[in-house]
Motif scaffolding. Structure first.
Motif, PDB file in Angstrom:
ATOM      1  N   ALA A 118       0.848   2.786  -7.732  1.00 33.36           N
ATOM      2  CA  ALA A 118       1.300   1.789  -8.491  1.00 33.36           C
ATOM      3  C   ALA A 118       2.069   0.590  -7.538  1.00 33.36           C
ATOM      4  CB  ALA A 118       2.337   2.175  -9.626  1.00 33.36           C
ATOM      5  N   VAL A 119       2.597   0.968  -6.702  1.00 34.26           N
ATOM      6  CA  VAL A 119       3.463  -0.028  -5.762  1.00 34.26           C
ATOM      7  C   VAL A 119       2.470  -0.645  -4.827  1.00 34.26           C
ATOM      8  CG1 VAL A 119       4.881  -0.283  -3.930  1.00 34.26           C
ATOM      9  CG2 VAL A 119       5.723   1.111  -5.560  1.00 34.26           C
ATOM     10  N   TRP A 120       1.641  -0.106  -4.293  1.00 33.99           N
ATOM     11  CA  TRP A 120       0.534  -0.738  -3.472  1.00 33.99           C
ATOM     12  C   TRP A 120      -0.249  -1.827  -4.359  1.00 33.99           C
ATOM     13  CZ3 TRP A 120      -0.934   3.760  -0.224  1.00 33.99           C
ATOM     14  CH2 TRP A 120       0.046   4.362   0.726  1.00 33.99           C
ATOM     15  N   PHE A 138       6.413  -6.662 -12.276  1.00 30.64           N
ATOM     16  CA  PHE A 138       5.774  -6.671 -13.571  1.00 30.64           C
ATOM     17  C   PHE A 138       4.516  -5.804 -13.232  1.00 30.64           C
ATOM     18  CE2 PHE A 138       1.821  -8.241 -15.843  1.00 30.64           C
ATOM     19  CZ  PHE A 138       2.093  -7.763 -17.051  1.00 30.64           C
ATOM     20  N   PHE A 139       3.778  -6.109 -12.324  1.00 26.95           N
ATOM     21  CA  PHE A 139       2.449  -5.340 -12.124  1.00 26.95           C
ATOM     22  C   PHE A 139       2.765  -3.877 -11.865  1.00 26.95           C
ATOM     23  CE2 PHE A 139       0.889  -9.846 -11.188  1.00 26.95           C
ATOM     24  CZ  PHE A 139      -0.062  -9.610 -11.923  1.00 26.95           C
ATOM     25  N   VAL A 140       3.891  -3.529 -11.004  1.00 27.31           N
ATOM     26  CA  VAL A 140       4.257  -2.213 -10.808  1.00 27.31           C
ATOM     27  C   VAL A 140       4.634  -1.519 -12.123  1.00 27.31           C
ATOM     28  CG1 VAL A 140       6.028  -0.666  -9.631  1.00 27.31           C
ATOM     29  CG2 VAL A 140       5.068  -2.904  -8.486  1.00 27.31           C
ATOM     30  N   VAL A 141       5.386  -2.018 -12.719  1.00 27.95           N
ATOM     31  CA  VAL A 141       5.758  -1.260 -14.076  1.00 27.95           C
ATOM     32  C   VAL A 141       4.777  -1.164 -14.932  1.00 27.95           C
ATOM     33  CG1 VAL A 141       7.249  -1.513 -15.932  1.00 27.95           C
ATOM     34  CG2 VAL A 141       8.164  -1.906 -13.810  1.00 27.95           C
ATOM     35  N   ALA A 142       3.878  -1.951 -15.142  1.00 28.14           N
ATOM     36  CA  ALA A 142       2.500  -2.077 -15.846  1.00 28.14           C
ATOM     37  C   ALA A 142       1.780  -1.017 -15.555  1.00 28.14           C
ATOM     38  CB  ALA A 142       1.698  -3.451 -16.176  1.00 28.14           C
ATOM     39  N   LEU A 143       1.429  -0.791 -14.232  1.00 27.65           N
ATOM     40  CA  LEU A 143       0.703   0.222 -13.888  1.00 27.65           C
ATOM     41  C   LEU A 143       1.223   1.471 -14.071  1.00 27.65           C
ATOM     42  CD1 LEU A 143      -0.533  -1.393 -10.420  1.00 27.65           C
ATOM     43  CD2 LEU A 143      -1.875  -0.712 -12.368  1.00 27.65           C
ATOM     44  N   ILE A 196       6.375  -2.046   3.100  1.00 30.41           N
ATOM     45  CA  ILE A 196       6.999  -0.760   3.639  1.00 30.41           C
ATOM     46  C   ILE A 196       8.158  -0.449   2.628  1.00 30.41           C
ATOM     47  CG2 ILE A 196       8.669  -0.292   5.501  1.00 30.41           C
ATOM     48  CD1 ILE A 196       7.045  -2.240   7.294  1.00 30.41           C
ATOM     49  N   VAL A 197       9.084  -1.467   2.136  1.00 30.53           N
ATOM     50  CA  VAL A 197       9.995  -1.271   1.314  1.00 30.53           C
ATOM     51  C   VAL A 197       9.635  -0.475   0.032  1.00 30.53           C
ATOM     52  CG1 VAL A 197      12.183  -2.227  -0.056  1.00 30.53           C
ATOM     53  CG2 VAL A 197      11.535  -2.996   2.332  1.00 30.53           C
ATOM     54  N   GLY A 198       8.399  -1.042  -0.500  1.00 34.21           N
ATOM     55  CA  GLY A 198       7.817  -0.600  -1.662  1.00 34.21           C
ATOM     56  C   GLY A 198       7.309   1.021  -1.276  1.00 34.21           C
ATOM     57  N   THR A 199       6.819   1.087  -0.256  1.00 37.38           N
ATOM     58  CA  THR A 199       6.367   2.574  -0.073  1.00 37.38           C
ATOM     59  C   THR A 199       7.488   3.586   0.055  1.00 37.38           C
ATOM     60  OG1 THR A 199       4.722   2.027   1.432  1.00 37.38           O
ATOM     61  CG2 THR A 199       5.276   4.150   1.713  1.00 37.38           C
TER      62      THR A 199
END
Ligand SMILES: Nc1ncnc2c1ncn2[C@@H]1O[C@H](COP(=O)(O)OP(=O)(O)OP(=O)(O)O)[C@@H](O)[C@H]1O
Ligand SMILES: [Mg+2]
Lengths: 271, 293
Positions: free
Chosen positions: B232-234, B256-261, B15-18
């Motif tokens: 990217a976030v999901w 890390f994963f979000v930024v890499a995506l 939710i917060v990521g969205t």
């Protein structure tokens, strides 16, 4: 024509920028349906004068009236085409979107689709011959095409006074003629009033009614025949100039000192 | 998949990521359009001081990030923003001062309140550790951003295109600039909460920068940016969750994963738009009736 109220009245306008005096005691009137050319060399103060008329710069003394009131009150009456706008090639904005912003760019809320807006935008695009690149990004158009896009942006609200800063500077001979024709048409068909700056008056001679001749912040104004006179211009420049007329074209030249003239002639002749 | 979705930290993170993805994509497009990417980056970094202070003051980190971002926004506005170069200078000065404060507050956090994770969570985010109580404030911030940007959509775009043309339409570029900074502060706060103050820039600038190259209209750019940010976030959350199994019990951070995506999407968009341009160029230059062999 003189009994009609002036759409633009400028009286004793003086402007300072950065502590320097840029314009001194400029006065002129413009009546509906006239085309006025504002002529001057680089740095004469043409852009400064236009920006003052629009209320983007404030004057030191003097007044500007647009349709009898202060410029800020009459923004909707005026269309402005700046000397140069640089559009980023990546700007995600089509020519059509730029034109539409001229119509409703000040409104709140999202731009919803409606037929009336589309018709007005299409008409403005058509008036400047921009249909071919209506759906391309403004940033990727050529300089002359961008200029036409900005003119359409200014025209879409049907202003009564259209102000263009050096519109001919970027254009080849044919496009310049087409633009001059367009200005003539707007005046004839919509009773528009046009104020246009240029460093060369010749392309505008067929359509211009009035002339504001700027030299170093001072202006001589009136009809072309009144202003483009050796005596008037010599006084303005502060040194003697001649006016040459040839085949409907006008050239203003500083007089060479007479002795030097003879000496040069002799040298050219090989003596 | 069911285990993934039914975990409470994952739900909060989603939710917060969205929220963070939506606001950052929206305001990011305006930020990039106005050439304000550096100011956006600085606001995000400086907001870390607020995040750090929130541990000391015992207030919500969202408020901490937001307060500091707004203070910095006003600071930049008042330090003079007339010319692009001066604006960069003012931004740089505020950025330096803000990060200095951040260093002080983080030091105090660790020494006085023994919140050892503070540095990492303020700077780099810890999406799985966000308290559920922050969900509603985050959603409210998103609604505020959408209402403001939606309301002033056309004036904001016109100002981004050319301030003089905006003035002549009766739009004040100065007010629009201030509005944009305020909204940017809200977006930065939500992003900093989600993926950390330092990495918030990635979410703010990456999807918007990529989307702008792919679009011909502002609204189209916004939609593209939102899709990329959401993806990217999901995907980042899911990969971080799964990485627990990939690396035998050592899950890697979501940020890390979000930024890499985001970086990957940006690269793809660059390639895509270069290809698109080459194609358009060919179409424009090809002569009718002549086939390329
Ligand atoms: N912001 C400013 N501060 C100080 N001086 C300025 C400023 N803007 C313009 N000037 C000066 O005012 C004078 C007139 O400039 P202006 O731009 O009006 O000339 P112009 O007639 O439009 O010239 P061009 O044909 O090159 O466009 C120039 O000498 C210029 O240096
Ligand atoms: Mg000029």
């Amino acid at each position: 024509m003189t009994n009609q109220r002036a759409i633009l009245a400028v009286a004793d306008l003086s402007v300072d920028l950065g502590g320097r005096s840029i314009l001194r005691d400029v006065s002129f009137d413009l009546h509906p349906g006239q085309l006025c050319a504002l002529i001057g060399e680089n740095g004469a103060g043409k852009t400064t004068l236009l920006r003052t008329l629009l209320g983007l710069i404030s004057q030191r003394t003097g007044t500007v009236m647009i349709d009898g009131e202060a410029p800020r009150k009459h923004r909707a009456l005026v269309g402005y085409v700046p000397q140069k706008i640089t559009f980023d090639p990546d700007l995600p904005l089509r020519t059509r979107d730029l034109v539409r912003l001229g119509l409703d760019g000040h409104r709140l809320g999202l731009p919803l689709w409606n037929t009336r807006t589309h018709a007005a935008v299409d008409a403005a695009l058509q008036a400047v011959g921009a249909e071919d690149f209506a759906d391309r990004r403004v940033g990727e158009l050529s300089g002359g095409q961008q200029q036409r896009a900005v003119i359409a942006h200014a025209l879409v609200r049907k202003p009564r006074l259209l102000i263009l800063d050096e519109p001919l500077a970027n254009l080849d001979f044919g496009s310049a003629n087409a633009l001059v024709d367009l200005l003539g048409k707007l005046i004839a068909q919509q009773q528009m009033t046009v104020l246009v700056t240029a460093h060369d008056m010749n392309p505008l001679i067929p359509v211009m009614d009035r002339l504001v001749y700027l030299v170093d912040g001072r202006a001589a104004t009136g009809k072309v025949a009144e202003v483009v006179q050796p005596e008037v211009l010599s006084k303005l420049y502060g040194y003697p100039v001649s006016v040459l007329r040839h085949g409907g074209r006008i050239l203003v030249l500083p007089d060479a000192p007479e002795n030097a003239d003879v000496a040069n002639l002799n040298r050219c002749a090989g003596h | 998949m069911w285990a993934f979705l039914s975990s409470q930290p994952v739900q909060t993170a989603l939710i917060v990521g969205t929220c963070a993805a939506l606001v950052s994509a929206l305001i990011g497009v305006f930020t990039v359009l106005r050439g304000n990417a550096f100011a956006g980056h600085a606001l995000a970094d400086v907001s870390s001081a607020g995040g750090a202070a929130s541990f000391l003051l015992g207030i919500s980190p969202l408020l901490g990030f937001l307060g500091m971002a707004w203070i910095a926004a006003f600071g930049m506005e008042f330090l003079g923003v007339r010319k692009a170069r001066e604006r960069d200078l003012a931004t740089g000065v505020v950025l330096g001062a803000g990060l200095g404060l951040s260093a002080l507050f983080l030091y105090l956090d660790v020494t006085t309140t023994s919140t050892t994770g503070a540095t990492v969570s303020v700077m780099f985010g810890s999406l799985f550790a966000i308290s559920r109580g922050l969900i509603w404030p985050a959603i409210l911030a998103v609604l505020a951003v959408f209402a403001l940007v939606g309301g002033f959509y056309r004036p904001l775009i016109l100002t981004a295109v050319d301030p003089d043309l905006a003035t002549l339409r009766g739009v004040s570029p100065r007010w629009m600039g201030l509005l944009q900074l305020l909204v940017l502060g809200l977006a930065v706060a939500v992003c900093a909460l989600a993926i950390g103050a330092v990495l918030a820039t990635a979410l703010l600038i990456g999807p918007a920068g990529a989307a702008i190259r792919l679009s011909r209209r502002p609204l189209q750019a916004i939609v593209w940016a939102m899709l990329m940010a959401l993806a990217a976030v999901w995907m980042g959350i899911w990969m971080a969750y799964e990485s627990y199994y990939w690396f035998s019990g050592n899950a890697w951070p979501v940020s890390f994963f979000v930024v890499a995506l985001i970086f990957l999407f940006y690269l793809l968009a660059m390639l895509g738009s270069a290809q698109q341009r080459k194609f358009r160029y060919r179409a424009a230059t090809a002569l009718p009736g002549i086939q390329e062999s």
